[in-house]
Design an enzyme around this catalytic site. Structure first.
Site, PDB file in Angstrom:
ATOM      1  N   ALA A 142       0.819  -1.215   0.000  1.00 18.47           N
ATOM      2  CA  ALA A 142       0.000   0.000   0.000  1.00 18.47           C
ATOM      3  C   ALA A 142       0.853   1.264   0.000  1.00 18.47           C
ATOM      4  O   ALA A 142       0.457   2.288   0.561  1.00 18.47           O
ATOM      5  CB  ALA A 142      -0.936  -0.006   1.195  1.00 18.47           C
ATOM      6  N   GLY A 222       4.667  -8.267   2.368  1.00 19.10           N
ATOM      7  CA  GLY A 222       5.482  -7.290   1.657  1.00 19.10           C
ATOM      8  C   GLY A 222       6.879  -7.793   1.354  1.00 19.10           C
ATOM      9  O   GLY A 222       7.831  -7.010   1.331  1.00 19.10           O
ATOM     10  N   ASP A 276       0.577  -2.508  12.839  1.00 21.61           N
ATOM     11  CA  ASP A 276       0.561  -1.907  11.498  1.00 21.61           C
ATOM     12  C   ASP A 276      -0.783  -1.206  11.271  1.00 21.61           C
ATOM     13  O   ASP A 276      -1.312  -1.171  10.158  1.00 21.61           O
ATOM     14  CB  ASP A 276       0.805  -2.968  10.419  1.00 21.61           C
ATOM     15  CG  ASP A 276       1.162  -2.377   9.060  1.00 21.61           C
ATOM     16  OD1 ASP A 276       1.526  -1.186   9.006  1.00 21.61           O
ATOM     17  OD2 ASP A 276       1.044  -3.092   8.040  1.00 21.61           O
TER      18      ASP A 276
END
Length: 385
Positions: A142, A222, A276
């Site tokens: 993102a 990620g 997060d």
């Protein structure tokens, strides 16, 4: 949400107290002048007491990776909005946190860092984490790929100078140009170098660890997936005893089995739970802005509008703790270590918080028998709405 009435003098009794030495079944914790002055079992000392009714007493949570909450993000230049974000998590037991920033152009990021530095100095947050822009476009998640850039010397020095010593951690994809040199530079400046949002091979990860990288930013997420013929970053980071691994324990980013496998291999000394979290944490579904990208939160899960990639979480640390114990099979003691003790050690705060021990700050969470927060003490003051 804020602390209420100032520091109190009280002894918490009647519950199970989780200490570094183990669980005290009939434990008590004495708090005076914002500090823990004694921890014991059996008959408590004289003075005012609060019976917690067979719950659990654990250290205040320490979150090293959080972007916001309560409808606000740490990217805001308005200090009251930043305070609101921190307070939203404090009510859920997070008494110490880093303010994480997402990828932005270096001049804009430096301005955000400079604004946050004042709030670090005021004690609202414990430091700043830069999750970008030194990330791989192939694993950007993102983060806006148009903003990503290599960690050249000028860029790194610009953000560190803006922080005036308050930047505590920076995430880097080490395969980028200047990646390993940047890690050395960060470590030389007493900044935690984290590896994340990376498409590196195992061979590219090893020099980064040798250069001083000691944190894996949200392991598994990620980054290049684990493969039996190319372990990639997951294999290298999980297997190296010098690296502490972050796990987002919302049961969305990671399956409980993945959490359990990683935590068991890394052990309590190298496992940290993080949220997060984005601004939606503690608020609910809706449309949010994350680093200039539109994020839609549906049923508590944030994803990029039109893209489907996970965009942070709506997790709070009390839920991460509860999930770790009830769904992932961690012991209560290991969950305490992962949510408080180990992250405090990483931040160099082990002598101030992260444990229930005499002389440390009275950062305390009282959990019920289902591990839901009943009360929170932050620096010895009750946290109230």
């Amino acid at each position: 949400m804020s602390t209420w009435g100032g520091p109190v003098d009280v002894t918490l009794t009647g519950g199970r107290v989780v200490t570094p030495e183990g669980v005290l079944a009939r434990g008590w914790v004495a708090v005076r002048d914002g500090l823990i002055v004694a921890v014991g079992e059996g008959t408590p000392p004289d003075g005012p007491t609060t019976d917690i009714g067979n719950g659990w007493v654990v250290p205040g949570f320490v979150d090293i990776h959080c972007h916001g909450g309560g409808g606000e993000a740490f990217t805001s230049a308005d200090p009251e909005r930043v305070r609101k974000a921190a307070s939203a998590h404090r009510r859920h037991g997070t008494t110490t946190m880093l303010a994480s920033l997402v990828s932005r152009p270096i001049p804009e990021l430096a301005n955000q860092v400079s604004a946050l530095a004042e709030l670090v100095e005021d004690g609202v947050v414990a430091g700043i984490h830069l999750e970008g822009p030194f990330l791989s476009a192939a694993r950007c998640g993102a983060h806006d790929p148009a903003i990503l850039c290599p960690p050249d010397k000028a860029s790194v020095e610009t953000v560190l100078t803006a922080g005036r010593g308050t930047v505590r951690m920076v995430t880097v994809a080490p395969e980028l140009e200047h990646g390993v040199e940047a890690i050395r530079r960060l470590v030389d400046n007493d900044v935690l170098a984290a590896i994340g949002h990376t498409d590196a091979t195992e061979a590219q990860i090893r020099p980064a660890i040798e250069a001083g990288a000691t944190v894996a930013t949200h392991l598994f997420n990620g980054m290049r997936p684990l493969h039996h013929r190319e372990p990639g970053p997951i294999g290298a980071l999980l297997d190296d005893e010098r690296v502490t691994v972050e796990l987002i324990c919302d049961l969305v980013h990671l399956h409980p089995t993945a959490v359990r496998l990683a935590a068991r291999h890394a052990g309590s000394g190298r496992t940290v739970l993080v949220t997060d979290a984005i601004a939606a944490a503690g608020v609910g579904d809706g449309v949010y802005d994350v680093g200039g990208l539109e994020v839609r939160v549906v049923d508590g899960v944030p994803t990029l509008a039109g893209g489907g990639s996970l965009a942070g979480s709506t997790l709070t640390m009390d839920s991460a703790f509860r999930n770790a114990v009830t769904s992932c099979g961690l012991s209560v003691e290991d969950a305490v270590h992962a949510t408080a003790t180990r992250p405090a050690e990483l931040l160099g705060l082990a002598d101030a918080t992260g444990r229930l021990a005499a002389g440390l700050a009275a950062d305390i969470v009282v959990l019920d028998e289902e591990f839901r927060p009943r009360e929170v003490l932050s620096r010895g003051a009750w946290v109230k709405d």
